[in-house]
Enzyme design. Structure first.
Site, PDB file in Angstrom:
ATOM      1  N   GLY A  65       1.149  -1.136  -0.218  1.00 43.64           N
ATOM      2  CA  GLY A  65      -0.039  -0.150   0.156  1.00 43.64           C
ATOM      3  C   GLY A  65       1.156   1.187   0.028  1.00 43.64           C
ATOM      4  O   GLY A  65       0.598   1.707  -0.855  1.00 43.64           O
ATOM      5  N   ASP A  66       1.686   1.364   0.998  1.00 47.52           N
ATOM      6  CA  ASP A  66       2.765   2.148   0.980  1.00 47.52           C
ATOM      7  C   ASP A  66       3.781   2.452   0.976  1.00 47.52           C
ATOM      8  O   ASP A  66       4.829   2.862   2.373  1.00 47.52           O
ATOM      9  CB  ASP A  66       2.139   3.361   2.927  1.00 47.52           C
TER      10      ASP A  66
END
Lengths: 148, 148
Positions: free
Chosen positions: B7-8
């Site tokens: 995700g990040d």
């Protein structure tokens, strides 16, 4: 999935004006995963694996996988809570709200529910103005469902 | 952590001009996790748990947890690869590059390594212009380490 939700996801409940509901508001829970449209296929894959929710293409090039169904949200939040780090509080609050939602008997129960929904604001640092307790109270007074 | 990296996070290798290296370029691998500075404490917590990397505060309000140490990257990528979904290819490419990096004996080995590094561009949809094979080749010709 928990780590991915912590990174690129969001857990929230919104109130929507809707007169077909007893107190004039619909309680709308959402679990959303975001990705740029280049990676839309990945969200579609996750959706097919989990068999919940739907895909929405936003106009700004972001794609959302949205789970709005109460039962699906309850199952997903229950399964992911132990593995969430950034959004565990939101997941627990969601489960609490969905449980209490079923038990709303009167306007005071409903106001307590709205108070819980307001907590998402601080947890999510949300910027968009949303319908909150003070606005709901005003509407309920106007509808004579609540004394000022 | 794999889901959160999907995700990040970001996995990449960059070439930096540096004449103290044999071929004039430093091969610089990075695994980076991003978060807004409101959630800096979470990245600090992860860093302390994993005992690798360092924290960098960017001027734009983003905080980065950067792992640049080869051994740490190798351990982390090996552990996370089975659980990665979006960035599994990058993790495998990283492991391949770090393995080949140790075995570089001549300029042709080095050029093969640079070719592999170029692959990150397509995998990461990166926009910033970086030092690539054609630029490295030109410099090596200029340095008379390579015949045109």
């Amino acid at each position: 999935l928990a780590g991915f939700l912590d990174g690129d996801g969001s857990i929230y409940v919104r109130l929507k004006c809707n007169d077909s509901y007893r107190f004039g508001f619909q309680v709308s829970p959402s679990v959303v995963f975001y990705q740029s449209n280049k990676k839309k296929s990945f969200l579609v894959k996750l959706m097919k694996e989990e068999r919940v929710g739907y895909i929405r293409d936003r106009k700004d090039g972001i794609v959302e996988w949205i789970i709005g169904d109460v039962k699906s949200i309850q199952i997903m939040m229950t399964n992911l809570t132990p593995f969430l780090r950034l959004k565990r509080k939101q997941a627990k609050l969601m489960l609490d709200i969905l449980k209490r939602k079923k038990r709303v008997k009167n306007v005071h129960d409903f106001l307590k529910l709205v108070k819980l929904i307001d907590r998402f604001e601080e947890l999510n640092y949300s910027k968009k103005r949303k319908i909150d307790l003070s606005e709901v109270s005003k509407v309920l007074v106007k509808k004579k469902l609540l004394t000022p």
